[in-house]
Design an enzyme around this catalytic site. Sequence first.
Site, PDB file in Angstrom:
ATOM      1  N   ASP A   1       0.840  -1.213   0.000  1.00 22.13           N
ATOM      2  CA  ASP A   1       0.000   0.000   0.000  1.00 22.13           C
ATOM      3  C   ASP A   1       0.869   1.255   0.000  1.00 22.13           C
ATOM      4  O   ASP A   1       0.346   2.372  -0.059  1.00 22.13           O
ATOM      5  CB  ASP A   1      -1.010  -0.010   1.157  1.00 22.13           C
ATOM      6  CG  ASP A   1      -0.362  -0.035   2.537  1.00 22.13           C
ATOM      7  OD1 ASP A   1       0.880  -0.108   2.627  1.00 22.13           O
ATOM      8  OD2 ASP A   1      -1.116   0.030   3.538  1.00 22.13           O
TER       9      ASP A   1
ATOM     10  N   ASP B   1      -1.099  -6.387  -0.329  1.00 17.70           N
ATOM     11  CA  ASP B   1      -1.293  -5.698   0.952  1.00 17.70           C
ATOM     12  C   ASP B   1      -2.767  -5.400   1.180  1.00 17.70           C
ATOM     13  O   ASP B   1      -3.442  -4.843   0.283  1.00 17.70           O
ATOM     14  CB  ASP B   1      -0.539  -4.360   0.892  1.00 17.70           C
ATOM     15  CG  ASP B   1       0.328  -4.126   2.102  1.00 17.70           C
ATOM     16  OD1 ASP B   1       0.259  -4.918   3.058  1.00 17.70           O
ATOM     17  OD2 ASP B   1       1.080  -3.137   2.076  1.00 17.70           O
TER      18      ASP B   1
ATOM     19  N   LYS C   1      -0.847  -9.526   3.072  1.00 16.21           N
ATOM     20  CA  LYS C   1      -0.130  -8.981   4.234  1.00 16.21           C
ATOM     21  C   LYS C   1      -1.057  -8.027   4.956  1.00 16.21           C
ATOM     22  O   LYS C   1      -1.805  -7.279   4.316  1.00 16.21           O
ATOM     23  CB  LYS C   1       1.144  -8.253   3.793  1.00 16.21           C
ATOM     24  CG  LYS C   1       1.917  -7.644   4.967  1.00 16.21           C
ATOM     25  CD  LYS C   1       3.266  -7.115   4.550  1.00 16.21           C
ATOM     26  CE  LYS C   1       3.230  -5.729   3.930  1.00 16.21           C
ATOM     27  NZ  LYS C   1       2.615  -4.679   4.771  1.00 16.21           N
TER      28      LYS C   1
ATOM     29  N   GLU D   1      -1.222  -5.492   8.752  1.00  9.86           N
ATOM     30  CA  GLU D   1      -0.416  -4.899   9.817  1.00  9.86           C
ATOM     31  C   GLU D   1      -1.049  -5.142  11.184  1.00  9.86           C
ATOM     32  O   GLU D   1      -2.263  -4.977  11.354  1.00  9.86           O
ATOM     33  CB  GLU D   1      -0.280  -3.385   9.586  1.00  9.86           C
ATOM     34  CG  GLU D   1       0.447  -3.052   8.295  1.00  9.86           C
ATOM     35  CD  GLU D   1       0.610  -1.552   8.065  1.00  9.86           C
ATOM     36  OE1 GLU D   1       0.279  -0.753   8.971  1.00  9.86           O
ATOM     37  OE2 GLU D   1       1.079  -1.185   6.978  1.00  9.86           O
TER      38      GLU D   1
ATOM     39  N   GLU E   1       9.221  -3.972  10.729  1.00 14.11           N
ATOM     40  CA  GLU E   1       9.624  -2.661  10.192  1.00 14.11           C
ATOM     41  C   GLU E   1       9.995  -1.693  11.321  1.00 14.11           C
ATOM     42  O   GLU E   1       9.284  -1.603  12.338  1.00 14.11           O
ATOM     43  CB  GLU E   1       8.474  -2.070   9.360  1.00 14.11           C
ATOM     44  CG  GLU E   1       8.808  -0.677   8.808  1.00 14.11           C
ATOM     45  CD  GLU E   1       7.848  -0.177   7.760  1.00 14.11           C
ATOM     46  OE1 GLU E   1       6.909  -0.903   7.375  1.00 14.11           O
ATOM     47  OE2 GLU E   1       8.050   0.980   7.307  1.00 14.11           O
TER      48      GLU E   1
END
Length: 277
Positions: free
Chosen positions: A54, A93, A122, A124, A195
Amino acid sequence: MAEQPPDQGRRKVTVPSIAAMKASGELIGMITAYDAVFAALVDQAGVDMILVGDTVGVVVQGRPTTVGVSLDEMIYHVRMVRRAHPKALVVGDLPFGAYQVSVEQAVDNAVSLLKAGAESVKLEGGTAIADRIAAMTRFDIPVVGHIGLTPQSYHRMGGHKVQGRTSGTDAGQREGLIEDAFAVEQAGAFALVIEGVPRDLAAEITRKLSIPTIGIGAGPDCDGQVLVLHDVLGLSDLPLKFVKHYVDLGAQTVAATRQYLAEVKDGTWPDDTHSYH
Ligand code: KIV
């Protein structure tokens, strides 16, 4: 660009082959791509995984953060990347708002990304979204987790800030990040992006998990690395410590366009050899 026939020379990278790389010790190379042209080029270079991230919202669409990116936009970019028929494993994403509402919403939207051509998704977060990851993996949707500096949490974090430091004004959350990593693994993710965390924390998580970790701004001790393509190519100018410009395509684009423009203005372009008769 015309659709490319699949390259016969290289084996397709799969979810099990990525998982096996941790055991074999081969480091995983992942990069983002958002369209067929660049997906074909990075695949030719031999990357293991292509992330249709993204970050497209920032490096392509010119948004200040990834928060505004929609699921429809991600579907559009996943479709383009798949048209390159990459041997690399394609990760799509899930954007902000596509999995926060409910487990059902998360599974439904992950299915949409897979139908568009993603081979895994993916998302978050850690403990807070472990139920989403568990539901997806139960229904054969391979998941990559993403913890640490999660860009979709921009407003909560007050910017793109390194997470899990032991000192300084942004210190804290170290134990929480380790818990997040375990929660993602236990929920069934096959890999984890870490990250923007201190090197020693990423190393500790990498040692403790059995799934591969893929770092970005997390030091060299992860099982693999990911960078944003536009950063690698010098097409972005964010002053980030963990970014390396391997080439300056930004400057080269300006120089080439200047030369073209100069030739248009002085009448030397097009010349006779580039004209039809
Ligand atoms: O969207 C993205 O490109 C990402 C990477 C920064 C890991 O999530």
